[in-house]
Write a protein that holds these residues in place. Structure first.
Motif, PDB file in Angstrom:
ATOM      1  N   LEU A 139       0.716  -1.068   0.224  1.00  0.00           N
ATOM      2  CA  LEU A 139       0.097  -0.217  -0.063  1.00  0.00           C
ATOM      3  C   LEU A 139       0.607   1.660   0.084  1.00  0.00           C
ATOM      4  O   LEU A 139       0.504   2.689  -0.271  1.00  0.00           O
ATOM      5  CB  LEU A 139      -1.266  -0.067   0.861  1.00  0.00           C
ATOM      6  N   HIS A 164      -7.877   5.896  -2.243  1.00  0.00           N
ATOM      7  CA  HIS A 164      -6.657   4.678  -1.677  1.00  0.00           C
ATOM      8  C   HIS A 164      -7.244   4.169  -0.689  1.00  0.00           C
ATOM      9  O   HIS A 164      -6.720   2.952  -0.151  1.00  0.00           O
ATOM     10  CB  HIS A 164      -5.244   5.628  -0.566  1.00  0.00           C
ATOM     11  N   ALA A 191      -7.229  -0.063  -0.482  1.00  0.00           N
ATOM     12  CA  ALA A 191      -6.726  -1.090   0.424  1.00  0.00           C
ATOM     13  C   ALA A 191      -8.155  -2.280   0.393  1.00  0.00           C
ATOM     14  O   ALA A 191      -8.331  -2.998   1.499  1.00  0.00           O
ATOM     15  CB  ALA A 191      -6.735   0.028   1.866  1.00  0.00           C
TER      16      ALA A 191
END
Length: 146
Positions: free
Chosen positions: A26, A49, A53
């Protein structure tokens, strides 16, 4: 667009699939994807983002030994098409799933992905009962990303 920029895009699209999606890197995702990234995966959609994840967590929960290998890429303008093969094991059952991701770049980062894979073949490989149980768990929100 110059050839070096296209080469960089194909390398970044490959890294996104092989390092971020498969290995869960990540930190690398922040470098490869735009903050407002939109990910269209079959019938699912993930944003930003945080969405990356969630998507990574979902696939890694299904396949702890997940691996994605890019086998072919074509690049034109701001798009890179990557043909890949996912391999992994779910509860002792080994699966192989081919797919295609089209990545759209903006300012050097992936702004949007469209991914398609043969989920019917995945269900066949997992077995109908397992496949339906996974779908029910996801829809009930009991899996990462759900």
């Amino acid at each position: 667009m110059s050839a070096p920029a296209v080469d960089e895009q194909t390398q970044r699209a490959r890294a996104a699939l092989e390092q971020v999606c498969a290995r869960g890197d990540l930190d690398r995702a922040r470098d490869l994807y735009a903050a407002d990234f939109v990910d269209h995966v079959n019938a699912l959609e993930f944003r930003g983002h945080e969405g990356i994840a969630r998507s990574v967590a979902l696939y890694r929960a299904l396949f702890p030994d997940l691996r994605i290998d890019v086998v072919d890429q074509v690049s034109e303008g701001d798009r890179v098409v990557s043909r890949w093969t996912l391999t992994g094991t779910h509860r002792g059952r080994r699966v192989t799933l081919p797919g295609i991701t089209i990545s759209r770049f903006e300012n050097g980062r992936i702004a949007e992905d469209w991914t398609t894979s043969d989920n019917l073949d995945l269900l066949r490989q997992l077995g109908a009962r397992r496949g339906l149980a996974l779908a029910a768990r996801y829809l009930a929100g009991r899996m990462p990303g759900g």
